[in-house]
Design a protein around this motif. Structure first.
Motif, mmCIF file in Angstrom:
data_model
loop_
_atom_site.group_PDB
_atom_site.id
_atom_site.type_symbol
_atom_site.label_atom_id
_atom_site.label_comp_id
_atom_site.label_asym_id
_atom_site.label_seq_id
_atom_site.Cartn_x
_atom_site.Cartn_y
_atom_site.Cartn_z
ATOM 1 N N PHE A 166 12.058 -10.347 -70.803
ATOM 2 C CA PHE A 166 12.116 -10.459 -69.340
ATOM 3 C C PHE A 166 12.119 -9.079 -68.692
ATOM 4 C CE2 PHE A 166 14.823 -10.435 -65.531
ATOM 5 C CZ PHE A 166 14.094 -11.284 -64.711
ATOM 6 N N GLN A 170 9.452 -7.390 -66.160
ATOM 7 C CA GLN A 170 9.887 -7.012 -64.821
ATOM 8 C C GLN A 170 9.629 -5.545 -64.496
ATOM 9 O OE1 GLN A 170 10.984 -8.944 -62.156
ATOM 10 N NE2 GLN A 170 10.034 -10.418 -63.555
ATOM 11 N N HIS A 173 6.129 -5.400 -63.579
ATOM 12 C CA HIS A 173 5.975 -5.995 -62.257
ATOM 13 C C HIS A 173 6.397 -5.010 -61.164
ATOM 14 C CE1 HIS A 173 6.042 -9.012 -59.073
ATOM 15 N NE2 HIS A 173 7.300 -8.697 -58.817
ATOM 16 N N TYR A 181 11.808 -8.047 -55.467
ATOM 17 C CA TYR A 181 12.935 -8.236 -56.367
ATOM 18 C C TYR A 181 13.350 -9.704 -56.522
ATOM 19 C CZ TYR A 181 13.288 -3.341 -54.886
ATOM 20 O OH TYR A 181 13.012 -2.023 -54.579
ATOM 21 N N SER A 182 12.547 -10.635 -56.066
ATOM 22 C CA SER A 182 12.971 -12.040 -56.064
ATOM 23 C C SER A 182 13.232 -12.569 -57.472
ATOM 24 C CB SER A 182 11.927 -12.913 -55.358
ATOM 25 O OG SER A 182 10.655 -12.784 -55.984
ATOM 26 N N HIS A 183 12.396 -12.183 -58.443
ATOM 27 C CA HIS A 183 12.598 -12.649 -59.824
ATOM 28 C C HIS A 183 13.898 -12.096 -60.391
ATOM 29 C CE1 HIS A 183 8.738 -14.574 -59.957
ATOM 30 N NE2 HIS A 183 8.073 -13.440 -59.800
ATOM 31 N N ALA A 186 16.855 -13.955 -58.777
ATOM 32 C CA ALA A 186 17.014 -15.300 -59.347
ATOM 33 C C ALA A 186 17.613 -15.216 -60.756
ATOM 34 C CB ALA A 186 15.661 -16.007 -59.379
ATOM 35 N N PHE A 187 17.175 -14.229 -61.523
ATOM 36 C CA PHE A 187 17.711 -14.018 -62.868
ATOM 37 C C PHE A 187 19.213 -13.753 -62.804
ATOM 38 C CE2 PHE A 187 19.027 -10.791 -65.964
ATOM 39 C CZ PHE A 187 18.748 -11.423 -67.158
#
Length: 450
Positions: A166, A170, A173, A181-183, A186-187
């Motif tokens: 992950f 990221q 990304h 930073y949405s992922h 959520a993480f």
């Protein structure tokens, strides 16, 4: 805070003569836990058992694995290199967590010379894992390169490997679409751990989880990206020198490993070095400090290292001249110490060569067994851990037997029974007895002092 900030009494040791006491041999612990495999990019202890360890297997000052909390993340962050300000934390959750120094721990000195890396480190009571990447860009403002790290903090390092993939995705990304930073948010919401409130800051921190205790029912499982496993690579890299590192690790010395980037593989060496010192006998280790894997350290850790009495760490900084920080300095395959009384431990003796020969012989037998038996489960990593665990248990079981005997005499016969060289390991034995507070009378003659 998360903000855009620019960078900135020795036990008794007696000498006498006396008859020998036959040294007992500790049995090899039975392997337990799950098999070892690839994937991830780190290591992990086998899942904590629901029941508590049997009373006779608990050791003073050791973590009980049954008390380890579930996999949790206490912070997630993004570090960037700003051409004007240097390394800086650009985003994090929770926003009020103290991440001072993370801008340097998660982006090692010299990282600009490589394309990607991963770094294990320690931050106060937490352990961290960060993935770094360096991407060329057509931007004069960024001087042709964009560099970032995405990392997490956890109370234990043993489960950080689960998030390696992950973090790698990221950081890529973040390089390609900065500011999204949405992922990560959520993480964090999914994985965040709750820090229990308590009296003051110290009372609110979770316990620090060091190396898992290893006993006959459980030993660490490792999940790594290294093609052949970090233990086997550790053996191949250091060769017979692993026996020197083994002695220093068992004596709980401060071991500092220097290497230029990439840092990830060197963090594995820190872990492997700590694994050399595992002991599963009850009653051993209560008088010595824990073997602490600090992983990557830099100039921001100097004050911390100055007060530590035992650790294993790696660095890309030139710390060799800062002798007050370490006992043993490892530069590539060169193991050295500035302490005169530790110099004898740098010499490979006949017993060391015999142990290294046996280790390689067992590795070859294992590889052959894996070829002819497709369902053969044990692997090199199991063998490495259990080889040194059995060796350490044999030494301490003998020493405990002798210390409990009437005359408390330790002879050359005992040394050989423990797999040690009576003369070549005399200094090591003296240091071991003193470090662990074992009261025996050493009667091995010193060839230098007739």
């Amino acid at each position: 805070m998360c903000s855009r900030s620019p960078n900135r009494a020795a036990p008794l040791l007696r000498w006498a003569e006396g008859p020998a006491v036959s040294p007992p041999r500790a049995p090899i612990p039975q392997a337990g836990g799950r098999g070892w495999g690839g994937g991830g990019g780190g290591w992990a202890a086998a899942e904590p058992p629901r029941r508590r360890e049997p009373e006779e297997l608990r050791q003073p000052g050791r973590l009980e694995l049954g008390d380890v909390e579930e996999d949790q993340v206490v912070a997630v962050f993004v570090v960037t290199f700003d051409p004007r300000s240097g390394n800086m934390v650009e985003w994090c959750l929770p926003q009020d967590i103290d991440l001072e120094g993370m801008e340097f721990k998660s982006m090692a000195s010299g990282s600009h010379k490589i394309q990607s890396d991963f770094i294990y480190f320690r931050k106060g009571p937490f352990f961290g894992l960060a993935c770094f990447a360096n991407m060329p860009v057509e931007s004069e403002l960024e001087r042709g390169a964009r560099m970032k790290s995405v990392g997490i903090l956890s109370p234990s390092y043993t489960l950080l490997y689960r998030h390696m993939h992950f973090l790698e995705n990221q950081v890529r990304h973040q390089l390609e679409t900065p500011g999204h930073y949405s992922h990560l948010a959520a993480f964090y919401e999914d994985k965040k751990g709750v820090l229990h409130a308590g009296p003051g800051r110290g009372g609110s921190l979770p316990p620090v989880y060091w190396l898992p205790s290893i006993h006959r029912y459980m030993y660490p499982e490792m999940k790594i990206t290294h093609p052949a496993g970090c233990m086997s690579q550790f053996i191949k890299f250091f060769g017979e020198q692993i026996l020197i590192l083994w002695k220093f690790a068992l004596l709980r010395k401060r071991i500092l490993i220097f290497s230029p980037p990439p840092v990830g593989v060197v963090c594995y060496r820190v872990y492997c070095c700590c694994c050399l010192a595992n002991v599963s006998l009850p009653g051993i280790g209560g008088t010595v400090p824990e073997s602490k894997p600090f992983f990557y350290v830099n100039v921001a850790d100097i004050e911390t290292l100055e007060v530590e009495v035992s650790y294993v760490a790696c660095t890309t900084e030139i710390f060799e001249e800062k002798r007050e920080l370490y006992d043993v300095y490892v530069d590539n395959q060169n193991v050295k110490t500035h302490h005169d009384h530790l110099q004898p431990l740098l010499k490979i003796n006949s017993a060391d060569r015999e142990k290294y020969r046996r280790l390689n012989e067992q590795r070859q037998m294992l590889l052959y067994s894996q070829e002819v038996e497709e369902d053969y489960n044990p692997c090199e990593e199991d063998l490495f851990v259990l080889f040194f665990l059995e060796q350490n248990n044999r030494i301490f079981q003998t020493l405990l037997e002798v210390s409990a005997s009437q005359d408390k005499t330790l002879t050359a016969e005992h040394a050989r029974g423990m797999g040690l060289d009576p003369q070549g390991d005399r200094s090591f034995l003296m240091d071991l007895l003193e470090a662990y507070g074992i009261d025996v009378m050493l009667v091995i003659d010193n060839p230098c002092c007739p």
